[in-house]
Write a protein that holds these residues in place. Structure first.
Motif, short mmCIF file in Angstrom:
data_model
loop_
_atom_site.label_atom_id
_atom_site.label_comp_id
_atom_site.label_asym_id
_atom_site.label_seq_id
_atom_site.Cartn_x
_atom_site.Cartn_y
_atom_site.Cartn_z
N SER A 39 -31.54 -11.52 38.08
CA SER A 39 -30.11 -11.34 37.84
C SER A 39 -29.29 -12.34 38.64
O SER A 39 -29.73 -12.85 39.68
CB SER A 39 -29.66 -9.91 38.18
N LYS A 81 -22.77 -22.66 24.72
CA LYS A 81 -23.97 -22.04 24.12
C LYS A 81 -25.07 -23.06 23.87
O LYS A 81 -26.26 -22.75 23.96
CB LYS A 81 -23.58 -21.34 22.82
N GLU A 84 -26.61 -23.89 27.57
CA GLU A 84 -27.08 -22.83 28.45
C GLU A 84 -28.60 -22.79 28.55
O GLU A 84 -29.31 -23.06 27.57
CB GLU A 84 -26.54 -21.47 28.00
N ASP A 87 -29.95 -17.25 27.27
CA ASP A 87 -28.94 -16.65 26.41
C ASP A 87 -27.81 -16.00 27.21
O ASP A 87 -28.06 -15.23 28.15
CB ASP A 87 -29.59 -15.60 25.50
N ASP A 88 -26.59 -16.32 26.82
CA ASP A 88 -25.37 -15.74 27.39
C ASP A 88 -24.97 -16.33 28.75
O ASP A 88 -23.94 -15.93 29.31
CB ASP A 88 -25.48 -14.22 27.53
N LYS A 91 -21.42 -17.77 29.37
CA LYS A 91 -20.32 -16.84 29.68
C LYS A 91 -20.16 -16.69 31.18
O LYS A 91 -19.05 -16.57 31.70
CB LYS A 91 -20.59 -15.49 29.02
N TRP A 208 -25.02 -11.49 35.24
CA TRP A 208 -25.94 -11.79 34.12
C TRP A 208 -27.31 -11.26 34.53
O TRP A 208 -27.82 -11.59 35.61
CB TRP A 208 -26.01 -13.30 33.87
N LYS A 210 -31.33 -10.51 33.17
CA LYS A 210 -32.33 -10.82 32.15
C LYS A 210 -32.61 -9.58 31.31
O LYS A 210 -32.85 -8.49 31.83
CB LYS A 210 -33.63 -11.29 32.81
N SER A 212 -30.48 -8.06 29.52
CA SER A 212 -29.22 -7.35 29.25
C SER A 212 -28.09 -8.30 28.93
O SER A 212 -27.18 -7.97 28.17
CB SER A 212 -28.83 -6.48 30.45
N GLY A 213 -28.12 -9.49 29.54
CA GLY A 213 -27.08 -10.47 29.26
C GLY A 213 -25.91 -10.40 30.22
O GLY A 213 -26.03 -9.95 31.35
N PHE A 214 -24.76 -10.84 29.74
CA PHE A 214 -23.56 -11.00 30.55
C PHE A 214 -22.75 -9.71 30.62
O PHE A 214 -22.65 -8.96 29.65
CB PHE A 214 -22.70 -12.12 29.95
N GLU A 215 -22.14 -9.48 31.79
CA GLU A 215 -21.25 -8.32 31.96
C GLU A 215 -20.13 -8.67 32.93
O GLU A 215 -20.38 -9.21 34.00
CB GLU A 215 -22.02 -7.12 32.50
#
Length: 234
Positions: A39, A81, A84, A87-88, A91, A208, A210, A212-215
């Motif tokens: 993360s 994109k 990167e 993925d994500d 962001k 971010w 792994k 789960s992506g971006f938050e």
């Protein structure tokens, strides 16, 4: 076998060879950390203190803190994109605005958030700091100071004199005013008085993870990042 996103070659801004080599190393270090840790967190900081940050790094070993030029770190993550490295991540790269840095870690998200919310450390405010408190000293004796300091206190702007060997204010003295910017003299006086008006604080902006992506973690929308002026970059 599909080509790894990490292998993408991204051109950096034109600079001398030494500067270019340093930027390339930063980009490579960021990409290595993306692979190594599960993360990544973007955080902002207030009243940075190198000695306190050193202690924070020790607390978080083997996690990795990453400070540097926002634009160069953004290249390492991927600015869009197409660039990167996972993925994500672009962001997260958009969140690199102003005074901020990265934390690469394998610690659970709840543990990271709890630590950042609870951590803060008071310290003496430095010259140029905006204070949120008015400090006023009443007329009278300042017994905490030895008599030998009286000339120096006067040099700092304090209306003092010696009365029977005791440092004394001859009138009320306002050291600093709420909302004011400290001068070097005011900062030194506050230090002598033991007033710690600065708080070293780290605030999470986004994460971010792994799988789960971006938050976003500061309650702001992604649109805020796109509309922020790039001049805020370090």
């Amino acid at each position: 076998m599909p080509k790894s996103k990490r292998d993408k070659k991204i051109s950096l801004t034109k600079t001398d060879k030494k500067g270019l080599a340093l930027k390339q190393k930063i980009v490579e270090d960021v990409r290595n950390c993306v692979e190594k840790f599960s993360s990544i967190y973007v955080f902002t900081y207030r009243n940075m203190r190198n000695e306190l940050m050193k202690d924070v790094r020790e607390q978080w070993k083997p996690s990795r803190f990453f400070f540097g030029k926002n634009k160069v770190i953004g290249v390492g993550l991927g600015r869009n994109k197409e660039e990167e490295v996972a993925d994500d991540l672009h962001k997260l790269s958009r969140c690199l605005k102003g005074q901020c840095a990265l934390l690469f870690t394998d610690s659970p998200k709840d543990e990271v958030i709890e630590w950042f919310e609870s951590y803060s450390c008071e310290d003496f405010a430095r010259s140029g700091c905006v204070v949120d408190k008015t400090v006023t000293l009443p007329e009278g004796a300042l017994k905490q100071f030895p008599h030998s300091m009286e000339p120096y206190l006067r040099q700092l702007g304090m209306p003092t004199k010696l009365e029977r060997g005791v440092v004394t204010l001859i009138k009320e003295f306002e050291v600093c005013k709420e909302g004011g910017v400290l001068t070097p003299e005011q900062a030194k006086i506050l230090e002598f008085l033991g007033h710690r008006l600065a708080v070293f604080k780290l605030d999470l902006r986004a994460a971010w993870i792994k799988g789960s992506g971006f938050e976003r973690l500061d309650g702001k929308s992604e649109d805020n990042d796109e509309n922020m002026n790039e001049d805020e970059d370090n």
